[in-house]
Scaffold this motif. Structure first.
Motif, PDB file in Angstrom:
ATOM      1  N   HIS A 240       0.836  -1.195   0.000  1.00  0.00           N
ATOM      2  CA  HIS A 240       0.000   0.000   0.000  1.00  0.00           C
ATOM      3  C   HIS A 240       0.872   1.246   0.000  1.00  0.00           C
ATOM      4  O   HIS A 240       1.866   1.316   0.721  1.00  0.00           O
ATOM      5  N   LYS A 241       0.467   2.222  -0.825  1.00  0.00           N
ATOM      6  CA  LYS A 241       1.209   3.470  -0.884  1.00  0.00           C
ATOM      7  C   LYS A 241       0.217   4.623  -0.937  1.00  0.00           C
ATOM      8  O   LYS A 241      -0.727   4.587  -1.740  1.00  0.00           O
ATOM      9  N   ALA A 242       0.392   5.619  -0.077  1.00  0.00           N
ATOM     10  CA  ALA A 242      -0.450   6.824  -0.119  1.00  0.00           C
ATOM     11  C   ALA A 242       0.457   8.001  -0.437  1.00  0.00           C
ATOM     12  O   ALA A 242       1.473   8.201   0.242  1.00  0.00           O
ATOM     13  N   VAL A 243       0.142   8.760  -1.486  1.00  0.00           N
ATOM     14  CA  VAL A 243       0.981   9.911  -1.856  1.00  0.00           C
ATOM     15  C   VAL A 243       0.123  11.157  -2.044  1.00  0.00           C
ATOM     16  O   VAL A 243      -1.051  11.075  -2.425  1.00  0.00           O
ATOM     17  N   TRP A 244       0.713  12.312  -1.749  1.00  0.00           N
ATOM     18  CA  TRP A 244       0.022  13.586  -1.947  1.00  0.00           C
ATOM     19  C   TRP A 244       0.390  14.122  -3.323  1.00  0.00           C
ATOM     20  O   TRP A 244       1.571  14.299  -3.629  1.00  0.00           O
ATOM     21  N   ASN A 245      -0.614  14.335  -4.177  1.00  0.00           N
ATOM     22  CA  ASN A 245      -0.387  14.935  -5.497  1.00  0.00           C
ATOM     23  C   ASN A 245      -0.782  16.406  -5.391  1.00  0.00           C
ATOM     24  O   ASN A 245      -1.970  16.742  -5.363  1.00  0.00           O
ATOM     25  N   ASP A 246       0.230  17.260  -5.309  1.00  0.00           N
ATOM     26  CA  ASP A 246      -0.028  18.677  -5.041  1.00  0.00           C
ATOM     27  C   ASP A 246      -0.635  19.386  -6.252  1.00  0.00           C
ATOM     28  O   ASP A 246      -1.411  20.334  -6.095  1.00  0.00           O
ATOM     29  N   VAL A 247      -0.298  18.938  -7.446  1.00  0.00           N
ATOM     30  CA  VAL A 247      -0.831  19.576  -8.658  1.00  0.00           C
ATOM     31  C   VAL A 247      -2.359  19.409  -8.702  1.00  0.00           C
ATOM     32  O   VAL A 247      -3.097  20.354  -8.991  1.00  0.00           O
ATOM     33  N   PHE A 248      -2.824  18.227  -8.377  1.00  0.00           N
ATOM     34  CA  PHE A 248      -4.272  17.970  -8.433  1.00  0.00           C
ATOM     35  C   PHE A 248      -4.937  18.062  -7.061  1.00  0.00           C
ATOM     36  O   PHE A 248      -6.124  17.778  -6.931  1.00  0.00           O
ATOM     37  N   SER A 249      -4.171  18.422  -6.042  1.00  0.00           N
ATOM     38  CA  SER A 249      -4.716  18.597  -4.705  1.00  0.00           C
ATOM     39  C   SER A 249      -5.462  17.348  -4.216  1.00  0.00           C
ATOM     40  O   SER A 249      -6.622  17.417  -3.808  1.00  0.00           O
ATOM     41  N   ARG A 250      -4.750  16.232  -4.294  1.00  0.00           N
ATOM     42  CA  ARG A 250      -5.414  14.994  -3.883  1.00  0.00           C
ATOM     43  C   ARG A 250      -4.434  13.983  -3.301  1.00  0.00           C
ATOM     44  O   ARG A 250      -3.254  13.956  -3.663  1.00  0.00           O
ATOM     45  N   ILE A 251      -4.961  13.176  -2.390  1.00  0.00           N
ATOM     46  CA  ILE A 251      -4.250  11.982  -1.930  1.00  0.00           C
ATOM     47  C   ILE A 251      -4.509  10.899  -2.970  1.00  0.00           C
ATOM     48  O   ILE A 251      -5.654  10.731  -3.425  1.00  0.00           O
ATOM     49  N   GLU A 252      -3.475  10.194  -3.351  1.00  0.00           N
ATOM     50  CA  GLU A 252      -3.652   9.049  -4.241  1.00  0.00           C
ATOM     51  C   GLU A 252      -3.259   7.780  -3.497  1.00  0.00           C
ATOM     52  O   GLU A 252      -2.277   7.778  -2.761  1.00  0.00           O
ATOM     53  N   MET A 253      -4.027   6.747  -3.681  1.00  0.00           N
ATOM     54  CA  MET A 253      -3.616   5.444  -3.164  1.00  0.00           C
ATOM     55  C   MET A 253      -3.200   4.579  -4.351  1.00  0.00           C
ATOM     56  O   MET A 253      -3.817   4.603  -5.411  1.00  0.00           O
ATOM     57  N   HIS A 254      -2.119   3.854  -4.117  1.00  0.00           N
ATOM     58  CA  HIS A 254      -1.590   2.952  -5.137  1.00  0.00           C
ATOM     59  C   HIS A 254      -1.253   1.605  -4.490  1.00  0.00           C
ATOM     60  O   HIS A 254      -1.046   1.532  -3.276  1.00  0.00           O
ATOM     61  N   LEU A 255      -1.172   0.571  -5.321  1.00  0.00           N
ATOM     62  CA  LEU A 255      -0.604  -0.715  -4.912  1.00  0.00           C
ATOM     63  C   LEU A 255       0.702  -0.869  -5.685  1.00  0.00           C
ATOM     64  O   LEU A 255       0.690  -0.880  -6.924  1.00  0.00           O
ATOM     65  N   GLU A 256       1.808  -0.941  -4.952  1.00  0.00           N
ATOM     66  CA  GLU A 256       3.131  -0.952  -5.586  1.00  0.00           C
ATOM     67  C   GLU A 256       3.743  -2.354  -5.569  1.00  0.00           C
ATOM     68  O   GLU A 256       3.737  -3.030  -4.524  1.00  0.00           O
ATOM     69  N   ALA A 257       4.284  -2.759  -6.712  1.00  0.00           N
ATOM     70  CA  ALA A 257       4.962  -4.070  -6.791  1.00  0.00           C
ATOM     71  C   ALA A 257       6.324  -3.971  -6.100  1.00  0.00           C
ATOM     72  O   ALA A 257       7.121  -3.088  -6.415  1.00  0.00           O
ATOM     73  N   MET A 258       6.562  -4.872  -5.142  1.00  0.00           N
ATOM     74  CA  MET A 258       7.836  -4.835  -4.404  1.00  0.00           C
ATOM     75  C   MET A 258       8.938  -5.576  -5.170  1.00  0.00           C
ATOM     76  O   MET A 258      10.101  -5.503  -4.813  1.00  0.00           O
ATOM     77  N   GLU A 259       8.558  -6.331  -6.201  1.00  0.00           N
ATOM     78  CA  GLU A 259       9.534  -6.948  -7.117  1.00  0.00           C
ATOM     79  C   GLU A 259       8.842  -7.134  -8.458  1.00  0.00           C
ATOM     80  O   GLU A 259       7.638  -6.873  -8.562  1.00  0.00           O
ATOM     81  N   ASP A 260       9.554  -7.548  -9.498  1.00  0.00           N
ATOM     82  CA  ASP A 260       8.918  -7.805 -10.796  1.00  0.00           C
ATOM     83  C   ASP A 260       7.905  -8.940 -10.615  1.00  0.00           C
ATOM     84  O   ASP A 260       8.237  -9.969 -10.012  1.00  0.00           O
ATOM     85  N   ILE A 261       6.701  -8.740 -11.118  1.00  0.00           N
ATOM     86  CA  ILE A 261       5.686  -9.796 -10.986  1.00  0.00           C
ATOM     87  C   ILE A 261       4.926  -9.973 -12.309  1.00  0.00           C
ATOM     88  O   ILE A 261       4.885  -9.065 -13.140  1.00  0.00           O
ATOM     89  N   ALA A 262       4.336 -11.172 -12.472  1.00  0.00           N
ATOM     90  CA  ALA A 262       3.467 -11.446 -13.623  1.00  0.00           C
ATOM     91  C   ALA A 262       2.263 -12.207 -13.096  1.00  0.00           C
ATOM     92  O   ALA A 262       2.368 -12.963 -12.122  1.00  0.00           O
ATOM     93  N   PHE A 263       1.108 -11.952 -13.669  1.00  0.00           N
ATOM     94  CA  PHE A 263      -0.110 -12.627 -13.190  1.00  0.00           C
ATOM     95  C   PHE A 263      -1.165 -12.614 -14.296  1.00  0.00           C
ATOM     96  O   PHE A 263      -0.982 -11.964 -15.336  1.00  0.00           O
TER      97      PHE A 263
END
Ligand code: AVI
Length: 320
Positions: A240-263
């Motif tokens: 889980h990753k939460a980042v502040w995007n100042d240009v769009f004035s929003r919190i974004e949530m992302h799911l980040e791959a901790m290594e190369d993955i395929a599915f």
């Protein structure tokens, strides 16, 4: 009845929600992978969101309740009695009663796409307000909704708390506000929650809590994809990753791959390089002017704005 609750969900012959599959397959095929936030809310996700609202870091729910419970007299004066309160979403067991107690409404009309939640919330409210007519409507409120005939000639107050409007990009939010105006008709008012821009630290903490509940909420989306769309996403390799995007004035949530993955998902193959993300949510934060501008873009004129004591959250009354 059960038939009523599946009416709005289009299932294929295997019982898969077609819209969910289409959104996920299209979203995972984009350069920046993304899945719309509305798919967070299966049963597990809805429960996790309930848990989020009680976290010490997640201030919006408490701040909005504080406004609702302390401004009753002003609501009564500006809104007046005898309106049909139309709530967009099933209704919160705490926020809705605070509003209804304050303004002496003629009826309560909750709108929701999820029939089961809707009926439970409506029954709950009927029990709390025995004399109040309650008319639940199972509907997708992003489009114009035809309200029950019983409230056709009653002036309406739309209620859209929680800053859910912030989960939409501005053009979608403006479309929704315009649909609400069409649904509510002549002479309507709208009471809407909008979360405010504040320090990045407070915002990030609210969306990346120490107990990891928001992380679970975000990861549940990947689990849901695996469960419902025959997916093989290695959830333990996502974070889980939460980042502040100042240009769009929003919190974004992302799911980040901790290594190369395929599915695979529904038989389609996808890959993510280490550090690549799936964008899962936007939560826009407003200032007085940006909130007012959005309301006006959606056809509403702001009338009055209230903040909680710590000035973290706003509730705005607007008229059509
Ligand atoms: C529902 N919505 C207003 C929440 C928000 O704050 O944007 C959803 C949420 N996502 C993470 N925490 C809460």
């Amino acid at each position: 009845t059960k038939t009523a609750s599946i009416r709005l969900v289009d299932l294929d012959e295997d019982g898969v929600d077609r819209a969910f599959r289409a959104d996920v397959l299209a979203g995972l095929s984009q350069q920046q992978k993304a899945v719309p936030a509305r798919w967070f809310y299966d049963d597990a996700g809805s429960q996790l969101f309930e848990d989020i609202t009680k976290l010490p870091e997640y201030y919006p729910t408490r701040a909005e309740k504080q406004i609702l419970s302390s401004r009753g007299e002003e609501f009564a004066k500006l809104i007046g009695p005898g309106r049909a309160v139309v709530e967009f979403g099933s209704g919160s067991s705490v926020k809705t009663p605070l509003l209804l107690e304050a303004i002496d409404p003629a009826a309560y009309v909750p709108l929701d796409i999820a029939g089961d939640f809707l009926r439970a919330a409506a029954a709950d409210l009927s029990a709390k307000f025995p004399g109040l007519p309650v008319h639940p409507v199972e509907a997708d409120f992003t489009k114009r909704v035809v309200l029950p005939p019983e409230v056709r000639d009653t002036p309406k107050l739309g209620f859209f708390p929680g800053s859910t409007i912030g989960n939409m990009v501005p053009w979608t939010a403006a479309d929704l506000l315009r649909s609400m105006r069409e649904t509510l008709g002549e002479g309507a008012m709208l009471l809407i929650g909008m979360d405010l821009v504040k320090s990045k630290d407070m915002l990030i903490a609210a969306y990346d809590d120490a107990a990891g509940v928001t992380a679970e909420f975000n990861l549940n989306l990947a689990r849901r994809i695996n469960r419902e769309l025959d997916g093989s996403i290695p959830v333990e390799k996502l974070r889980h990753k939460a980042v502040w995007n100042d240009v769009f004035s929003r919190i974004e949530m992302h799911l980040e791959a901790m290594e190369d993955i395929a599915f695979t998902v529904s038989g389609r193959r996808f890959a993510m390089a280490k550090g690549e993300t799936i964008h899962t949510e936007n939560s826009h934060k407003f200032r007085r002017r940006s909130g007012n501008l959005l309301l006006q873009a959606g056809g509403w004129t702001p009338v009055k704005r209230w903040l909680d004591k710590q000035r973290r959250f706003s509730l705005i009354l607007a008229e059509a």
